[in-house]
Design a protein around this motif. Sequence first.
Motif: not given
Length: 137
Positions: A8-9, A13, A21, A23-25, A27, A132, A134, A136
């Motif tokens: 996903k990343a 990361l 950033s 949020r992505q980490r 998740e 932020t 996303v 899905e």
Amino acid sequence: MGTGPFAKAGNRLPIGSDAASVRQRVEVLEQALERMFVIPGINRPVGIDTLLGLLPVGGSFIGAAFGGYMIWEARNLGMGKGAMARMAGNVGLDWLFGLIPGIGIIPDFFFRSNTRNLRIIRKHLDKHHPSTVVVEG
């Protein structure tokens, strides 16, 4: 590329301190800790946190350290003390359950502290950093 939590990343990361950033980490971390693969036969997702439960005592401490990292990221986002206290309670309860010899792994199937903490972080991000979000699909 693959379908694991790091796919996903894009296998990298973000290192930024901006909300997107973070949020992505968190998740990707939650997915790795709680839903890395599915156990055949029972169709139940498990992750590193459950596998750490197989290590007597030490696994619980390592899992708590990962949970502590999520709380640290929440602090960097400026989350309130009440939300962070709830997150710490989730990690503490997961840690405490993990200390029970022989059966400490069972609560990891039902009490997913990292998933609960991700929900708390997402709620904060959705309210205070709506850019932020996303979708899905």
